[in-house]
Enzyme design. Structure first.
Site, short mmCIF file in Angstrom:
data_model
loop_
_atom_site.label_atom_id
_atom_site.label_comp_id
_atom_site.label_asym_id
_atom_site.label_seq_id
_atom_site.Cartn_x
_atom_site.Cartn_y
_atom_site.Cartn_z
N VAL A 35 2.68 4.07 -11.61
CA VAL A 35 3.42 3.17 -12.49
C VAL A 35 3.52 3.75 -13.90
CG1 VAL A 35 3.48 0.87 -13.53
CG2 VAL A 35 2.76 1.15 -11.15
N LYS A 51 -3.17 -7.59 -11.95
CA LYS A 51 -3.30 -8.89 -11.29
C LYS A 51 -4.76 -9.25 -11.00
CE LYS A 51 -2.19 -6.53 -6.99
NZ LYS A 51 -1.70 -5.29 -7.64
N VAL A 102 2.82 -9.75 -10.67
CA VAL A 102 3.21 -10.45 -9.44
C VAL A 102 4.65 -10.10 -9.09
CG1 VAL A 102 3.51 -12.68 -8.29
CG2 VAL A 102 1.68 -12.39 -9.98
N GLY A 126 6.36 -7.33 -8.62
CA GLY A 126 7.05 -6.17 -9.16
C GLY A 126 8.16 -6.50 -10.13
N GLU A 153 -2.13 1.50 1.81
CA GLU A 153 -3.08 2.44 1.24
C GLU A 153 -3.99 2.99 2.33
OE1 GLU A 153 -3.07 3.31 -1.88
OE2 GLU A 153 -1.70 1.80 -2.71
N ASP A 164 -5.16 -9.18 -2.41
CA ASP A 164 -4.05 -8.94 -3.34
C ASP A 164 -3.20 -10.20 -3.49
OD1 ASP A 164 -2.07 -6.85 -4.70
OD2 ASP A 164 -0.88 -8.03 -3.30
N LYS A 209 -2.51 -12.92 -6.85
CA LYS A 209 -1.18 -13.31 -7.29
C LYS A 209 -0.99 -14.82 -7.18
CE LYS A 209 0.68 -8.82 -5.95
NZ LYS A 209 1.43 -8.07 -4.93
N GLY A 255 5.89 -0.73 -5.98
CA GLY A 255 6.46 0.59 -6.20
C GLY A 255 6.48 0.93 -7.67
#
Length: 437
Positions: free
Chosen positions: A11, A103, A130, A132, A188, A199, A203, A305
């Site tokens: 990122v 997050k 949250v 993207g 991953e 995850d 969020k 992404g």
């Protein structure tokens, strides 16, 4: 406006690239150019390809970078709880605006960040935490501030949505679909945070906090992952005209005393194909918001992404930079409602239960009696020979029961009693059903 960038991975690199490529447009939108004051990384000498940045800007001293007088905005894309929490609290208390995609930190201890922002009179923005690039959090905390949100239902993890979509499309099992997701780069090497729901739970906490003006943390969120979802479950869902999604659900409600509360949960669930979220496939995210005046709203797009997340980060950077130039500050945290979080047992839901039972007279009557004792109403029953249908996985006969809405505690107690019946060989599957009558 000078930025301190903490992290230069997937990122962070995209943030640098977009800052370089769109520098003129960003300066025009803000009213001043954006410059990188420094980039904190673990290893200065690492090969970063053709990243358009002066190597002299890299440092291994993030705290020193944050404390510099020429830094206006701190952008954090490192992730994790510590040391990120200490860095951001330091920046906010010093009056420096913070943009973060973290997050996990926001769900674990967002209160510390909001308190530090209030203390320093600084902005704290986190749109990228949250979904993207999907514009979601700002509409919740700004555009819908004049409305009352009653429910938020979302698909907020692209990895699990890809896996479940692949299982639905091909009939593959969980392990095979996970392997494909890993090969394609959607999962991953250690997919635990995604497939076990951690995850999505983080969020969900952020979404609930904004939607209901209440501080909700990760510990308040009921969580189940998708590792127990089988190909037979997916086939059974299809037979009902449904599909299975990992959902985050945050909803208003009332407790036994009539006091308003909120319920926040993450778990796999069957939803009818007519539901707007049912058609969300691949690694896409979508969030369905139900408000009193605005009605039903849908937010959809790529939820992860480097480029999509960097887009959301830069959107926040533009907002906080404009505020600083104007000598203004965004609206502070809105947690005035301070609603209590209902335990999962009080959440209202429906169950889809697959049983392997003895094939003899009286079985259905005995099973129905268990439901009646727990005050759970049965909506539909499907019965067939073992192995004869989508749910056929046991001996003698298969029994598939879908309930009407009931408290989760009553439904769970029903399943526990069913497991103890000698006529029930096994409870092959239990899934919640959402979005139907």
């Amino acid at each position: 406006m000078r930025l301190a960038l903490l992290g230069c991975g997937t990122v962070g690199s995209e943030v640098v690239r977009l800052l370089h490529e769109q520098s003129a447009d960003l300066a025009a939108r803000i009213g001043a150019p954006l410059e990188i004051a420094g980039i904190a990384v673990r290893r200065v000498g690492r090969d970063r390809g053709d990243l358009p940045v002066d190597p002299a800007l890299f440092t291994t001293d993030p705290l020193g970078l944050i404390k510099r007088d020429d830094v206006d905005v701190v952008v954090e894309v490192v992730g994790g709880i510590e040391p990120a929490r200490g860095w951001l609290v330091e920046a906010l208390r010093a009056g420096k605006s913070v943009v973060t995609a973290n997050k996990a930190l926001l769900a674990e201890d967002g209160a510390a960040l909001h308190d530090a922002a209030a203390e320093g009179g600084a902005d704290l923005y986190y749109e990228a935490s949250v979904a993207g690039a999907i514009p979601l959090l700002r509409p919740l905390r700004e555009s819908l501030h004049g409305d009352r949100i009653n429910r938020v239902t979302g698909i907020v993890n692209g990895t699990t949505n890809f896996i479940l979509s692949a299982m639905d499309a091909t009939g593959a099992g969980f392990a095979e679909a996970l392997e494909e997701a890993t090969e394609l780069g959607y999962a991953e090497a250690d997919p635990t945070a995604d497939v076990e729901g951690f995850d999505a739970a983080a969020k969900a906490a952020i979404l609930a906090s904004l939607a209901f003006h209440t501080r909700v943390g990760a510990a308040d969120v009921y969580r189940e992952g998708i590792t127990e979802v089988t190909a037979a479950d997916v086939a059974s869902a299809k037979a009902m005209g449904c599909t299975i999604k990992l959902l985050c659900i945050a909803a208003r409600g009332t407790d036994g005393a009539g006091r308003e509360t909120v319920s926040v949960r993450v778990h796999p669930a069957m939803i009818p194909l007519t539901h707007p979220l049912a058609s969300v496939g691949d690694a896409f995210n979508a969030v369905f918001v139900e408000a009193e005046a605005a009605g039903q709203l849908m937010f959809y797009g790529r939820g992860a992404g480097g480029a999509p997340t960097a887009s959301a980060v830069l959107g926040d950077v533009v907002a906080v930079a404009r505020n600083r130039l104007a000598g203004a500050r965004a609206a502070s945290e809105s947690a005035y409602a301070d609603l209590s979080v209902r335990p999962m047992g009080e959440a209202l839901t429906r169950y889809h239960i697959s049983l392997d039972v003895a094939d003899r007279p009286g079985v259905l009557e005995a099973v129905a009696g268990v439901f009646a004792r727990h005050d759970v109403s049965i909506a539909t029953v499907r019965q067939g020979p073992a192995g004869g249908g989508p749910a056929g996985r046991g001996e003698d006969a298969d029994l598939v029961i879908v309930t009407h809405v009931a408290p989760d505690a009553a439904l769970a107690a029903t399943v526990r009693e069913l497991r103890g019946l000698d006529i029930v060989r096994s409870v092959a599957s239990v899934l919640r059903v959402e979005g139907g009558a």
